[in-house]
Design an enzyme around this catalytic site. Structure first.
Site, PDB file in Angstrom:
ATOM      1  CG  HIS A   1       1.250  -4.526   0.733  1.00 33.48           C
ATOM      2  ND1 HIS A   1       1.335  -3.005   1.663  1.00 33.48           N
ATOM      3  CD2 HIS A   1       1.624  -5.482   1.744  1.00 33.48           C
ATOM      4  CE1 HIS A   1       1.109  -4.047   2.685  1.00 33.48           C
ATOM      5  NE2 HIS A   1       0.907  -4.718   3.016  1.00 33.48           N
TER       6      HIS A   1
ATOM      7  CD  GLU B   1       1.101  -0.009  -2.398  1.00 35.65           C
ATOM      8  OE1 GLU B   1       0.879  -0.748  -2.783  1.00 35.65           O
ATOM      9  OE2 GLU B   1       0.904   0.701  -1.919  1.00 35.65           O
TER      10      GLU B   1
END
Length: 160
Positions: A57, A59
């Site tokens: 992801h 992040e």
């Protein structure tokens, strides 16, 4: 911590990361980690399909890069800017990395862990609670996602 113009600048950098994901057929989500002096020390975009890895992801990639750049797993006094509300996995990484602040764009009613489905940042038993600001440029973030999925559906219809 940041003035309005700074928040806009960092969110636009996160959108630029999301565009990189979109250009590669990934869901357009981008993230930026900024240190207390305003330096970008981590950036990432969604790479789940490209890497065949559920943990890739935006992040997670940005946090990993920021930790490498600081030489520490602690991102104290750092902020994360994301185009979409973080999921439970990313919220756990945010808490564990000790990020001070989180700014995100679109709300995620299916997997959002900053209030939409659950709010992991308000679980009292956790030892760290970053300040969280949702809905920053939410219309731009939501539109980017809507356009991406609309195009996928259009292509699927075309292929039938």
């Amino acid at each position: 911590m940041f003035e309005k113009k700074d928040k806009e600048k960092y969110m636009q950098l996160a959108f630029a990361q999301a565009k990189k994901a979109e250009d590669q057929g990934e869901v357009p989500i981008g993230a930026i980690v900024v240190d207390k002096d305003g330096n970008v020390i981590g950036e990432g975009y969604n790479r789940r399909e490209l890497d065949e890895d559920a943990t890739q992801h935006a992040e997670m990639i940005a946090i990993r890069q920021a930790c490498q750049n600081l030489g520490s797993w602690r991102l104290v006094d750092c902020s994360l800017f994301i185009t979409l509300e973080p999921c439970p996995m990313c919220s756990g990484a945010i808490i564990n990395s000790r990020l001070a602040e989180v700014y995100y764009g679109a709300f995620d009613p299916k997997a959002g862990a900053a209030g939409s489905v659950i709010d992991l940042f308000k679980v009292e038993k956790f030892n760290h609670h970053p300040k969280v600001f949702g809905g920053l440029f939410k219309d731009q973030a939501a539109q980017m996602l809507k356009d991406f999925f609309r195009e996928i559906r259009r292509k699927q219809k075309q292929d039938k």
